[in-house]
Design an enzyme around this catalytic site. Structure first.
Site, short mmCIF file in Angstrom:
data_model
loop_
_atom_site.label_atom_id
_atom_site.label_comp_id
_atom_site.label_asym_id
_atom_site.label_seq_id
_atom_site.Cartn_x
_atom_site.Cartn_y
_atom_site.Cartn_z
N ARG A 1 -1.94 -10.48 12.25
CA ARG A 1 -2.32 -9.33 11.85
C ARG A 1 -3.35 -8.78 10.51
O ARG A 1 -3.88 -8.15 10.38
CB ARG A 1 -0.29 -8.37 11.14
CG ARG A 1 -0.54 -7.51 12.62
CD ARG A 1 0.40 -6.70 12.50
NE ARG A 1 1.37 -6.06 11.47
CZ ARG A 1 2.67 -6.26 11.11
NH1 ARG A 1 3.28 -6.99 12.17
NH2 ARG A 1 3.23 -6.33 9.70
N ARG A 5 13.08 -10.67 5.71
CA ARG A 5 13.50 -8.68 6.27
C ARG A 5 14.17 -9.82 7.96
O ARG A 5 13.67 -10.01 8.44
CB ARG A 5 11.86 -8.17 6.09
CG ARG A 5 12.90 -7.22 5.93
CD ARG A 5 11.01 -6.90 6.26
NE ARG A 5 9.46 -6.74 6.75
CZ ARG A 5 9.24 -5.45 6.64
NH1 ARG A 5 8.96 -4.92 5.59
NH2 ARG A 5 8.15 -5.56 7.66
N LYS A 45 1.13 -1.26 -0.18
CA LYS A 45 0.01 0.04 -0.16
C LYS A 45 1.05 1.11 0.22
O LYS A 45 0.28 2.15 -1.18
CB LYS A 45 -0.84 -0.02 1.12
CG LYS A 45 -2.23 0.89 0.80
CD LYS A 45 -3.06 0.31 2.81
CE LYS A 45 -2.44 0.24 3.45
NZ LYS A 45 -3.31 1.21 4.21
N ARG A 82 13.07 -8.75 13.50
CA ARG A 82 11.84 -8.36 14.88
C ARG A 82 10.67 -9.05 14.88
O ARG A 82 10.30 -9.30 13.75
CB ARG A 82 11.43 -6.94 13.29
CG ARG A 82 12.24 -5.40 13.78
CD ARG A 82 11.72 -4.76 13.39
NE ARG A 82 10.73 -4.63 12.77
CZ ARG A 82 9.35 -3.86 11.48
NH1 ARG A 82 10.01 -3.20 11.39
NH2 ARG A 82 8.51 -3.80 11.91
N ARG A 111 -11.69 2.73 8.93
CA ARG A 111 -11.56 1.71 8.91
C ARG A 111 -12.93 0.75 9.72
O ARG A 111 -12.67 -0.34 10.07
CB ARG A 111 -10.78 1.69 10.42
CG ARG A 111 -9.06 2.11 9.80
CD ARG A 111 -7.81 0.69 10.20
NE ARG A 111 -7.28 0.44 10.73
CZ ARG A 111 -5.79 0.92 10.52
NH1 ARG A 111 -6.03 2.74 10.02
NH2 ARG A 111 -4.32 1.74 10.97
#
Ligand code: ATP
Ligand code: MG
Length: 226
Positions: free
Chosen positions: A171, A127, A18, A160, A93
Site C-alpha cells: 500500500r 495492531r 493524517k 487484519r 490524487r
C-alpha cells in the site's frame, strides 16, 4: 476588513497520522473538512448516478476517473463549503485533479506528512483485533491484559489482512507512486509544506505553528490592503 479564506490540502501515506492531524486542525482552527473518500461513499450510499459509476472503480481498488471526482469535489466546495475555510483530504490524487482544483480555487498551502515507511509498518504491525466485537489493541500503545487474547471474552486476537507488513508495504509503495507527481507539482508551485517525523505528537506542534503563522501573515496582508 477583508478576510480571506484559508484553503488547505493535507497529504500523507496511509498510517501517517493524517486522520489525527486533520482532527486536531479542525479542533483548533475554524476549518471544514472534506474527504473525497467520504464524499464518494456518501454518493454510493445515496445511490446517485455518480455513486454507481464510482463504485465500480472503488470495488476494484482503482482510482475513480478524474472527471467524476473533480466534478463531485468542486460541486461540494462551491455549494456546502462556499465561504468556509477548508481542509481537503484524499484530493487531489493526480496532477489533472490538482490542475482542475487550481482553476477554481487558490490554495493557501499543501501539508505533507512525511513519516518513514518503517515507522508506519511497525505501528500497523502491532495492531490486533478481536474479530467478533471489533475491539482493537496495539501491542505497544494499548496492549491486551493477556498478550494475544481479548480482554472481555478471552478469545484469541487476529491481525487484519490489511495490517500485515507485506500488505502495508504494498500500500505504501502504491501510495508513493500515486502521490509523487502531485507532490512534485505542489513543490514547484511553492505551496508544499512538508512535516517529517515519527509521531503525530511530534508533528502536530509544527503543523499548528505553521498554520498559525500563515493565518497571521494573511491577516497582516489584509490589514495592509484596507
Ligand atoms: P485511507 O486509508 O487514507 O482511508 P483509502 O484508499 O481508503 O485510504 P479514501 O480516500 O477513503 O482512501 O478513498 C477510497 C477510494 O475512493 C479510493 O480507493 C479511490 O478508489 C476513491 N477515491 C477517493 N479519492 C479519490 C480521488 N481524489 N481520485 C480518485 N479516486 C478517489
Ligand atoms: Mg479510507
Amino acid at each position: 476588513m477583508i478576510s480571506r479564506l484559508f484553503r488547505a490540502v493535507i497529504m500523507g501515506p496511509p498510517g501517517s497520522g493524517k486522520g489525527t492531524i486533520s482532527s486536531r486542525i479542525l479542533r483548533d482552527f475554524a476549518f471544514k473538512h472534506l474527504s473525497s473518500g467520504d464524499l464518494l461513499r456518501a454518493q454510493i450510499r445515496d445511490g446517485t448516478i455518480a455513486g454507481v459509476q464510482a463504485s465500480h472503480y472503488i470495488e476494484r481498488g482503482e482510482l475513480v476517473p478524474d472527471d467524476l471526482v473533480v466534478q463531485l469535489v468542486l460541486a461540494e466546495l462551491r455549494s456546502h463549503l462556499k465561504g468556509d475555510n477548508w481542509l481537503l483530504d484524499g484530493f487531489p490524487r493526480t496532477v489533472p485533479q490538482a490542475q482542475a482544483l487550481k482553476e477554481s480555487f487558490s490554495l493557501s498551502c499543501v501539508l505533507n506528512l512525511n513519516v518513514p515507511d518503517e515507522v508506519i509498518i511497525d505501528r500497523i504491525k502491532g495492531r490486533w483485533v478481536h474479530a467478533e466485537s471489533g475491539r482493537t489493541y496495539h501491542t505497544e500503545f494499548n496492549p491486551p491484559k493477556v498478550p494475544g487474547f481479548d480482554d472481555v471474552t478471552g478469545e484469541p486476537l487476529v491481525q487484519r489482512h490489511d495490517d500485515k507488513p507485506e500488505t502495508v508495504r504494498a500500500r505504501l509503495n502504491s501510495y508513493k507512486n500515486q502521490s509523487t507527481p502531485v507532490l512534485e507539482y505542489y513543490r514547484k508551485t511553492g505551496l508544499l509544506q512538508e512535516f517529517t517525523g515519527r509521531e503525530s505528537n511530534e508533528i502536530w506542534p509544527r503543523v499548528r505553528a505553521y498554520l498559525s503563522s500563515l493565518i497571521d501573515v494573511q491577516r497582516e496582508q489584509d490589514v495592509d490592503r484596507v
